[in-house]
Design an enzyme around this catalytic site. Sequence first.
Site, PDB file in Angstrom:
ATOM      1  N   GLY A 133      39.161  24.455  43.059  1.00  0.00           N
ATOM      2  CA  GLY A 133      40.398  23.895  43.601  1.00  0.00           C
ATOM      3  C   GLY A 133      41.682  24.533  43.149  1.00  0.00           C
ATOM      4  O   GLY A 133      42.654  23.829  42.896  1.00  0.00           O
ATOM      5  N   THR A 134      41.682  25.858  43.062  1.00  0.00           N
ATOM      6  CA  THR A 134      42.955  26.516  42.769  1.00  0.00           C
ATOM      7  C   THR A 134      43.225  27.607  43.794  1.00  0.00           C
ATOM      8  O   THR A 134      42.306  28.321  44.206  1.00  0.00           O
ATOM      9  CB  THR A 134      43.004  27.086  41.322  1.00  0.00           C
ATOM     10  OG1 THR A 134      44.256  27.779  41.152  1.00  0.00           O
ATOM     11  CG2 THR A 134      41.846  28.021  41.011  1.00  0.00           C
ATOM     12  N   SER A 135      44.494  27.715  44.188  1.00  0.00           N
ATOM     13  CA  SER A 135      44.866  28.724  45.183  1.00  0.00           C
ATOM     14  C   SER A 135      44.960  30.104  44.557  1.00  0.00           C
ATOM     15  O   SER A 135      45.096  31.098  45.267  1.00  0.00           O
ATOM     16  CB  SER A 135      46.194  28.342  45.847  1.00  0.00           C
ATOM     17  OG  SER A 135      47.203  28.217  44.863  1.00  0.00           O
ATOM     18  N   ARG A 192      56.326  11.228  39.767  1.00  0.00           N
ATOM     19  CA  ARG A 192      55.007  11.863  39.663  1.00  0.00           C
ATOM     20  C   ARG A 192      54.067  11.029  38.803  1.00  0.00           C
ATOM     21  O   ARG A 192      52.894  10.876  39.090  1.00  0.00           O
ATOM     22  CB  ARG A 192      55.147  13.277  39.104  1.00  0.00           C
ATOM     23  CG  ARG A 192      55.955  14.194  40.022  1.00  0.00           C
ATOM     24  CD  ARG A 192      55.351  15.544  40.155  1.00  0.00           C
ATOM     25  NE  ARG A 192      53.997  15.523  40.618  1.00  0.00           N
ATOM     26  CZ  ARG A 192      53.083  16.439  40.311  1.00  0.00           C
ATOM     27  NH1 ARG A 192      53.407  17.444  39.529  1.00  0.00           N
ATOM     28  NH2 ARG A 192      51.865  16.373  40.768  1.00  0.00           N
ATOM     29  N   ASP A 217      47.460  16.148  35.081  1.00  0.00           N
ATOM     30  CA  ASP A 217      47.253  14.726  35.365  1.00  0.00           C
ATOM     31  C   ASP A 217      46.361  13.984  34.376  1.00  0.00           C
ATOM     32  O   ASP A 217      46.274  12.758  34.388  1.00  0.00           O
ATOM     33  CB  ASP A 217      46.701  14.545  36.792  1.00  0.00           C
ATOM     34  CG  ASP A 217      45.437  15.381  37.070  1.00  0.00           C
ATOM     35  OD1 ASP A 217      44.640  15.596  36.130  1.00  0.00           O
ATOM     36  OD2 ASP A 217      45.243  15.800  38.228  1.00  0.00           O
ATOM     37  N   HIS A 277      48.885  24.111  31.660  1.00  0.00           N
ATOM     38  CA  HIS A 277      50.244  23.838  32.130  1.00  0.00           C
ATOM     39  C   HIS A 277      50.831  22.558  31.554  1.00  0.00           C
ATOM     40  O   HIS A 277      51.787  22.011  32.100  1.00  0.00           O
ATOM     41  CB  HIS A 277      50.265  23.809  33.669  1.00  0.00           C
ATOM     42  CG  HIS A 277      50.034  25.169  34.281  1.00  0.00           C
ATOM     43  ND1 HIS A 277      49.697  25.370  35.598  1.00  0.00           N
ATOM     44  CD2 HIS A 277      50.104  26.412  33.725  1.00  0.00           C
ATOM     45  CE1 HIS A 277      49.564  26.675  35.828  1.00  0.00           C
ATOM     46  NE2 HIS A 277      49.791  27.323  34.712  1.00  0.00           N
ATOM     47  N   ASN A 292      45.804  21.566  35.628  1.00  0.00           N
ATOM     48  CA  ASN A 292      46.322  20.257  36.024  1.00  0.00           C
ATOM     49  C   ASN A 292      46.983  19.539  34.857  1.00  0.00           C
ATOM     50  O   ASN A 292      46.568  19.663  33.708  1.00  0.00           O
ATOM     51  CB  ASN A 292      45.195  19.406  36.616  1.00  0.00           C
ATOM     52  CG  ASN A 292      44.615  20.039  37.868  1.00  0.00           C
ATOM     53  OD1 ASN A 292      45.253  20.906  38.464  1.00  0.00           O
ATOM     54  ND2 ASN A 292      43.421  19.640  38.266  1.00  0.00           N
ATOM     55  N   CYS A 323      64.631  18.775  18.077  1.00  0.00           N
ATOM     56  CA  CYS A 323      64.042  18.604  16.741  1.00  0.00           C
ATOM     57  C   CYS A 323      62.544  18.920  16.716  1.00  0.00           C
ATOM     58  O   CYS A 323      61.922  18.869  15.662  1.00  0.00           O
ATOM     59  CB  CYS A 323      64.284  17.176  16.245  1.00  0.00           C
ATOM     60  SG  CYS A 323      63.358  15.938  17.174  1.00  0.00           S
TER      61      CYS A 323
HETATM   62  P1  OAD Z   1      47.523  24.660  44.749  1.00  0.00           P
HETATM   63  O1  OAD Z   1      48.153  23.486  45.398  1.00  0.00           O
HETATM   64  O2  OAD Z   1      48.244  25.951  44.817  1.00  0.00           O
HETATM   65  O3  OAD Z   1      46.067  24.907  45.367  1.00  0.00           O
HETATM   66  C1  OAD Z   1      45.160  23.861  45.524  1.00  0.00           C
HETATM   67  C2  OAD Z   1      43.841  24.429  46.031  1.00  0.00           C
HETATM   68  O4  OAD Z   1      42.901  23.372  46.077  1.00  0.00           O
HETATM   69  C3  OAD Z   1      43.905  25.045  47.429  1.00  0.00           C
HETATM   70  O5  OAD Z   1      43.331  26.348  47.391  1.00  0.00           O
HETATM   71  C4  OAD Z   1      43.055  24.085  48.275  1.00  0.00           C
HETATM   72  O6  OAD Z   1      42.347  24.765  49.307  1.00  0.00           O
HETATM   73  C5  OAD Z   1      42.107  23.531  47.241  1.00  0.00           C
HETATM   74  N1  OAD Z   1      41.526  22.208  47.541  1.00  0.00           N
HETATM   75  C6  OAD Z   1      42.071  21.188  48.261  1.00  0.00           C
HETATM   76  N2  OAD Z   1      41.247  20.113  48.273  1.00  0.00           N
HETATM   77  C7  OAD Z   1      40.158  20.451  47.544  1.00  0.00           C
HETATM   78  C8  OAD Z   1      38.959  19.760  47.165  1.00  0.00           C
HETATM   79  N3  OAD Z   1      38.698  18.508  47.545  1.00  0.00           N
HETATM   80  N4  OAD Z   1      38.052  20.428  46.378  1.00  0.00           N
HETATM   81  C9  OAD Z   1      38.278  21.682  45.984  1.00  0.00           C
HETATM   82  N5  OAD Z   1      39.394  22.377  46.314  1.00  0.00           N
HETATM   83  C10 OAD Z   1      40.328  21.771  47.060  1.00  0.00           C
HETATM   84  O7  OAD Z   1      47.210  24.229  43.242  1.00  0.00           O
HETATM   85  P2  OAD Z   1      46.968  25.139  41.940  1.00  0.00           P
HETATM   86  O8  OAD Z   1      46.222  26.374  42.288  1.00  0.00           O
HETATM   87  O9  OAD Z   1      46.402  24.251  40.901  1.00  0.00           O
HETATM   88  O10 OAD Z   1      51.898  24.265  38.042  1.00  0.00           O
HETATM   89  O11 OAD Z   1      48.443  25.530  41.541  1.00  0.00           O
HETATM   90  C11 OAD Z   1      48.672  26.240  40.348  1.00  0.00           C
HETATM   91  C12 OAD Z   1      49.922  25.746  39.685  1.00  0.00           C
HETATM   92  O12 OAD Z   1      51.020  25.809  40.608  1.00  0.00           O
HETATM   93  C13 OAD Z   1      49.863  24.302  39.254  1.00  0.00           C
HETATM   94  O13 OAD Z   1      49.277  24.125  37.986  1.00  0.00           O
HETATM   95  C14 OAD Z   1      51.287  23.871  39.259  1.00  0.00           C
HETATM   96  C15 OAD Z   1      51.833  24.627  40.454  1.00  0.00           C
HETATM   97  O14 OAD Z   1      53.164  24.998  40.374  1.00  0.00           O
HETATM   98  C16 OAD Z   1      52.728  23.376  37.441  1.00  0.00           C
HETATM   99  O15 OAD Z   1      53.158  22.396  37.975  1.00  0.00           O
HETATM  100  C17 OAD Z   1      53.083  23.718  36.075  1.00  0.00           C
END
Ligand code: OAD
Length: 236
Positions: A180-182, A65, A99, A114, A97, A125
């Site tokens: 950009g979050t689901s 990653r 990253d 996260h 994120n 430790c």
């Molecule tokens: P997801 O992969 O669940 O969702 C990503 C979202 O981004 C989707 O709703 C897409 O439609 C949208 N998307 C894609 N391209 C885009 C763009 N160019 N502009 C805007 N939106 C776009 O990711 P997260 O919601 O971030 O946790 O997932 C939440 C958590 O689940 C993450 O932080 C991660 C994962 O398990 C850890 O790894 C700790």
Amino acid sequence: MPDIPRFTEFSRIVIFTGAGMSAESGVPTYRGQGGVWKQYDYRRYACQQAFDSDPAAVMEFHDYRRKLVDQCPPNAGHQLVAELQARKAHTRIITQNIDGLHQAAGATDVVELHGSLWRLRCDGCGARREGRDIPIVPRHCACGRYWRPDIVWFGDMLDEANLESAISAMDGCDLLVSIGTSAVVYPAAQLPTLARDSGATLVEINPEETELSAMYHHCLRGPASQMLPKMLPKLL
Ligand code: OAD
């Protein structure tokens, strides 16, 4: 739908981001087509149980990653968010994120709900270590325990101070822009409801509808880099 709100109309802005924010940088999202969890079973690579039973496999996954994300520069969306924060000092950035791309674009005081791909911790430790070494070396802390990615894996609690900071930002904002979050991973997904309850204007930027779209006042359907500028013209 009413006019798109402009950043200039607000003074306490929260930008809340998920994997879609970095999609245009080349970082794969987690769900949907090509998603990380479609290719890799999180039960083998992203939970404490997996790390306890096979730390070498988990660390190799995180090497992979790191290698992938290391090649991804911040995109125009990250740049716009950083620019907004530079111009409007009370802008808070809360991200799911790991990253580091908001910071790479120049954003400051980013709350990483996260954790970070670039930080390790020792649960023996309590030591912490930051760096961009790929592969991660050394694998073991001076105390003898495996270094563990300082990431909130499935089943982990969020860092309390980070969560408090996010809650207070949400409670006190007048504009919340979720990008950009689901909105399926809790408690992060719950946070925008706090902003709504305190009377903020809510904007969702996402090419697709999400589980929580209905609670937003405005939904901008498209990629972050194209939708964010629609909120900016009067600022520039
Ligand atoms: P997801 O992969 O669940 O969702 C990503 C979202 O981004 C989707 O709703 C897409 O439609 C949208 N998307 C894609 N391209 C885009 C763009 N160019 N502009 C805007 N939106 C776009 O990711 P997260 O919601 O971030 O946790 O997932 C939440 C958590 O689940 C993450 O932080 C991660 C994962 O398990 C850890 O790894 C700790």
